[in-house]
Scaffold this motif. Structure first.
Motif, PDB file in Angstrom:
ATOM      1  N   TYR A  69      83.807 -35.824  13.315  1.00  0.00           N
ATOM      2  CA  TYR A  69      84.500 -35.256  14.473  1.00  0.00           C
ATOM      3  C   TYR A  69      85.893 -35.874  14.614  1.00  0.00           C
ATOM      4  O   TYR A  69      86.876 -35.156  14.847  1.00  0.00           O
ATOM      5  CB  TYR A  69      83.672 -35.491  15.732  1.00  0.00           C
ATOM      6  CG  TYR A  69      84.225 -34.844  16.976  1.00  0.00           C
ATOM      7  CD1 TYR A  69      84.200 -33.470  17.127  1.00  0.00           C
ATOM      8  CD2 TYR A  69      84.746 -35.609  18.007  1.00  0.00           C
ATOM      9  CE1 TYR A  69      84.697 -32.867  18.270  1.00  0.00           C
ATOM     10  CE2 TYR A  69      85.240 -35.022  19.159  1.00  0.00           C
ATOM     11  CZ  TYR A  69      85.220 -33.649  19.290  1.00  0.00           C
ATOM     12  OH  TYR A  69      85.718 -33.062  20.420  1.00  0.00           O
ATOM     13  N   LYS A 113      89.463 -33.820  14.289  1.00  0.00           N
ATOM     14  CA  LYS A 113      90.420 -33.819  15.394  1.00  0.00           C
ATOM     15  C   LYS A 113      91.656 -34.674  15.086  1.00  0.00           C
ATOM     16  O   LYS A 113      92.604 -34.691  15.866  1.00  0.00           O
ATOM     17  CB  LYS A 113      89.759 -34.320  16.689  1.00  0.00           C
ATOM     18  CG  LYS A 113      88.630 -33.442  17.151  1.00  0.00           C
ATOM     19  CD  LYS A 113      89.126 -32.055  17.477  1.00  0.00           C
ATOM     20  CE  LYS A 113      88.006 -31.121  17.846  1.00  0.00           C
ATOM     21  NZ  LYS A 113      88.439 -29.745  17.958  1.00  0.00           N
ATOM     22  N   LEU A 154      87.109 -37.973  23.758  1.00  0.00           N
ATOM     23  CA  LEU A 154      87.234 -36.522  23.715  1.00  0.00           C
ATOM     24  C   LEU A 154      85.868 -35.850  23.795  1.00  0.00           C
ATOM     25  O   LEU A 154      85.671 -34.898  24.561  1.00  0.00           O
ATOM     26  CB  LEU A 154      87.971 -36.098  22.442  1.00  0.00           C
ATOM     27  CG  LEU A 154      88.251 -34.624  22.247  1.00  0.00           C
ATOM     28  CD1 LEU A 154      89.104 -34.077  23.391  1.00  0.00           C
ATOM     29  CD2 LEU A 154      88.963 -34.400  20.920  1.00  0.00           C
ATOM     30  N   ALA A 155      84.921 -36.343  23.033  1.00  0.00           N
ATOM     31  CA  ALA A 155      83.578 -35.746  23.020  1.00  0.00           C
ATOM     32  C   ALA A 155      82.895 -35.887  24.381  1.00  0.00           C
ATOM     33  O   ALA A 155      82.280 -34.933  24.875  1.00  0.00           O
ATOM     34  CB  ALA A 155      82.725 -36.397  21.928  1.00  0.00           C
ATOM     35  N   THR A 163      84.380 -36.315  27.311  1.00  0.00           N
ATOM     36  CA  THR A 163      85.115 -35.478  28.259  1.00  0.00           C
ATOM     37  C   THR A 163      84.695 -34.025  28.129  1.00  0.00           C
ATOM     38  O   THR A 163      84.424 -33.349  29.129  1.00  0.00           O
ATOM     39  CB  THR A 163      86.634 -35.606  28.044  1.00  0.00           C
ATOM     40  OG1 THR A 163      87.013 -36.974  28.234  1.00  0.00           O
ATOM     41  CG2 THR A 163      87.414 -34.725  28.985  1.00  0.00           C
ATOM     42  N   ARG A 164      84.610 -33.531  26.916  1.00  0.00           N
ATOM     43  CA  ARG A 164      84.203 -32.136  26.692  1.00  0.00           C
ATOM     44  C   ARG A 164      82.757 -31.903  27.113  1.00  0.00           C
ATOM     45  O   ARG A 164      82.421 -30.853  27.673  1.00  0.00           O
ATOM     46  CB  ARG A 164      84.409 -31.748  25.242  1.00  0.00           C
ATOM     47  CG  ARG A 164      85.875 -31.586  24.913  1.00  0.00           C
ATOM     48  CD  ARG A 164      86.087 -31.036  23.534  1.00  0.00           C
ATOM     49  NE  ARG A 164      87.514 -30.822  23.322  1.00  0.00           N
ATOM     50  CZ  ARG A 164      88.025 -30.377  22.207  1.00  0.00           C
ATOM     51  NH1 ARG A 164      87.240 -30.078  21.189  1.00  0.00           N
ATOM     52  NH2 ARG A 164      89.327 -30.220  22.089  1.00  0.00           N
ATOM     53  N   GLU A 199      82.731 -31.705  30.885  1.00  0.00           N
ATOM     54  CA  GLU A 199      83.291 -30.424  31.319  1.00  0.00           C
ATOM     55  C   GLU A 199      82.285 -29.299  31.123  1.00  0.00           C
ATOM     56  O   GLU A 199      82.139 -28.426  31.975  1.00  0.00           O
ATOM     57  CB  GLU A 199      84.586 -30.120  30.559  1.00  0.00           C
ATOM     58  CG  GLU A 199      85.753 -30.993  30.959  1.00  0.00           C
ATOM     59  CD  GLU A 199      86.961 -30.845  30.055  1.00  0.00           C
ATOM     60  OE1 GLU A 199      86.871 -30.136  29.020  1.00  0.00           O
ATOM     61  OE2 GLU A 199      87.994 -31.448  30.370  1.00  0.00           O
ATOM     62  N   ALA A 200      81.566 -29.327  30.007  1.00  0.00           N
ATOM     63  CA  ALA A 200      80.547 -28.311  29.747  1.00  0.00           C
ATOM     64  C   ALA A 200      79.413 -28.410  30.759  1.00  0.00           C
ATOM     65  O   ALA A 200      78.912 -27.384  31.250  1.00  0.00           O
ATOM     66  CB  ALA A 200      79.999 -28.461  28.324  1.00  0.00           C
ATOM     67  N   SER A 217      80.674 -27.037  34.047  1.00  0.00           N
ATOM     68  CA  SER A 217      80.785 -25.586  33.958  1.00  0.00           C
ATOM     69  C   SER A 217      79.418 -24.929  34.089  1.00  0.00           C
ATOM     70  O   SER A 217      79.250 -23.936  34.810  1.00  0.00           O
ATOM     71  CB  SER A 217      81.440 -25.187  32.639  1.00  0.00           C
ATOM     72  OG  SER A 217      81.493 -23.801  32.508  1.00  0.00           O
TER      73      SER A 217
END
Length: 79
Positions: free
Chosen positions: A17, A21, A31-32, A34-35, A38-39, A42
């Motif tokens: 990963y 990136k 980053l992972a 944070t994503r 966010e998922a 959501s």
């Protein structure tokens, strides 16, 4: 603070990963995570929106003005 991944598969996934990136290991972790957060947020927002839609639909149903039959519901629950 050092971070050591003891699981070889997880370590390989993280390094892959980071390479994809074009960032370092620490930034890839940030980053992972944070994503992923966010998922999660959501997905939570989508579920709450669906619940709100269902509640609005139920609230829109006409009221009959009839009272619930307490004896009937007591019998159902074994009281």
């Amino acid at each position: 603070m050092p971070f050591h991944v003891r699981d070889p598969e997880a370590d390989a996934m993280l390094r892959s990963y980071a390479e994809e990136k074009r960032v370092g290991i620490t930034d890839a972790i940030k980053l992972a995570v944070t994503r992923a957060r966010e998922a999660d947020e959501s997905a939570k927002a989508e579920k709450l929106a669906k619940i709100d839609a269902i509640l609005a639909e139920v609230d829109a149903l006409p009221r009959t003005g009839l009272k619930a039959d307490k004896a009937f519901f007591d019998d159902l629950s074994g009281d």
